[in-house]
Every structure is written in C-alpha cells, then in structure tokens.
Write an enzyme that holds these catalytic residues in place. Structure first.
Site, PDB file in Angstrom:
ATOM      1  N   VAL A  86       0.867  -1.173   0.000  1.00  0.00           N
ATOM      2  CA  VAL A  86       0.000   0.000   0.000  1.00  0.00           C
ATOM      3  C   VAL A  86       0.902   1.220   0.000  1.00  0.00           C
ATOM      4  O   VAL A  86       1.908   1.273   0.734  1.00  0.00           O
ATOM      5  CB  VAL A  86      -0.928   0.019   1.237  1.00  0.00           C
ATOM      6  CG1 VAL A  86      -1.722   1.320   1.306  1.00  0.00           C
ATOM      7  CG2 VAL A  86      -1.864  -1.185   1.216  1.00  0.00           C
ATOM      8  N   TYR A 130      -0.363  -7.969  10.976  1.00  0.00           N
ATOM      9  CA  TYR A 130      -0.795  -9.362  10.845  1.00  0.00           C
ATOM     10  C   TYR A 130      -1.308  -9.906  12.181  1.00  0.00           C
ATOM     11  O   TYR A 130      -2.282 -10.659  12.212  1.00  0.00           O
ATOM     12  CB  TYR A 130       0.333 -10.241  10.321  1.00  0.00           C
ATOM     13  CG  TYR A 130       0.882  -9.785   8.988  1.00  0.00           C
ATOM     14  CD1 TYR A 130       0.065  -9.196   8.024  1.00  0.00           C
ATOM     15  CD2 TYR A 130       2.233  -9.937   8.696  1.00  0.00           C
ATOM     16  CE1 TYR A 130       0.572  -8.777   6.808  1.00  0.00           C
ATOM     17  CE2 TYR A 130       2.747  -9.519   7.470  1.00  0.00           C
ATOM     18  CZ  TYR A 130       1.910  -8.946   6.537  1.00  0.00           C
ATOM     19  OH  TYR A 130       2.415  -8.535   5.337  1.00  0.00           O
TER      20      TYR A 130
END
Length: 163
Positions: A86, A130
C-alpha cells in the site's frame, strides 16, 4: 475505496508497486521483472498467479499478488499471498485490511483450507498488522530457496540421470 482484479492495462502500475515494495524491503537490486513479463504471467490464458488492485478515488494505491498452493495434510488448496503493498502516503486508512479481506474472501470462495504469506523478520509494522488480524507466525518452519544457477544445476542432475 475498492478492491478489484487487475487487468492487463494495470501491468505498468503493478511494476511500479513492485519497485516501491522492493525499495521498502531493501531488495530493489533483485527486481528484474518487466511489464511484458507481468503481462504474460498474470494475464495469460491460464494464469498461475493473480493480482488485485486497491483504488482510492479511482487511483491505484496498492496491490496484492497471490497464487494457489496445495496442502497435502488438508487435502485442499491454499491461497499464498506473494506480495501486498500500500502506498506509504496513505497507510493507516484500512486499505491493507481491505486487501487482506478480499484475499480471504477469494480463499473462502475457492474452498481453500488456509491463506499464508511470509514477512521479513525486521518488518515490525507489518508483523503487528498481521497480529491484529489474528494471523499466526509459523515459527517452527524455515524457508529454503533454490534459484538461478543453483536451481539450473539441480535440474541438470535429473537430465544427466535420465540419459
């Protein structure tokens, strides 16, 4: 903000994201991919790898490349996330989460038994991201790789034995 499957016209954008990711990971010297290679591999008649593009206001701001693997223990395919990136200028807006959510949706739609990926051990922002998704680190596994001349040399031993 939308997540969509990449189309052939996205090849230049995908390559730009690959270069930006490699720069972030301090691996820019390893990128040899070209737009032509991306076009030929991601958009072939029967591709083995796939790409999603994240757009914000109609502008590409991230991507994810994935492919399917197979778990003999599960007897099912899995979805392997090769890369996610991103644009650093807009991180924190939930785009990475939306990319992973779209990947998870694809895995569920395709009856995959799991979704997995690697992360560099120094990449604490990604590791924390994560963990927030409840992803589990596979700490008992070690990754091995053969590439370049070593891969070719091993392949050649099979050819020599067959002769």
């Amino acid at each position: 903000m939308i997540i969509r499957d990449a189309i052939p016209a996205d090849s230049p954008t995908i390559l730009q994201f690959i270069h930006a990711l490699a720069e972030y990971e301090k691996l820019a010297h390893e990128v040899v991919a070209t737009e032509e290679q991306l076009h030929a591999t991601l958009f072939a008649d029967h591709p083995k790898s796939f790409c999603m593009i994240a757009e914000d206001g109609g502008k590409p701001v991230g991507f994810a490349v994935y492919f399917y693997n197979y778990s003999t223990f599960l007897g099912r395919h899995g979805l392997y996330v090769e890369d996610v990136f991103v644009d650093p200028a807009i991180r924190g807006k939930g785009i990475g989460q939306k990319l992973f959510s779209a990947l998870a949706q694809r895995a569920v739609e395709r009856d995959c038994g799991r979704m997995e990926w690697w992360v560099l051990d120094w990449n604490e922002p990604a590791i924390e991201f994560y963990r927030r998704m409840n992803a589990q680190a596979m700490s008992e596994w070690t990754v091995y790789r053969l590439s370049g001349k070593d891969l070719a040399a091993l392949a050649a031993t099979n050819t020599k034995e067959a002769a």
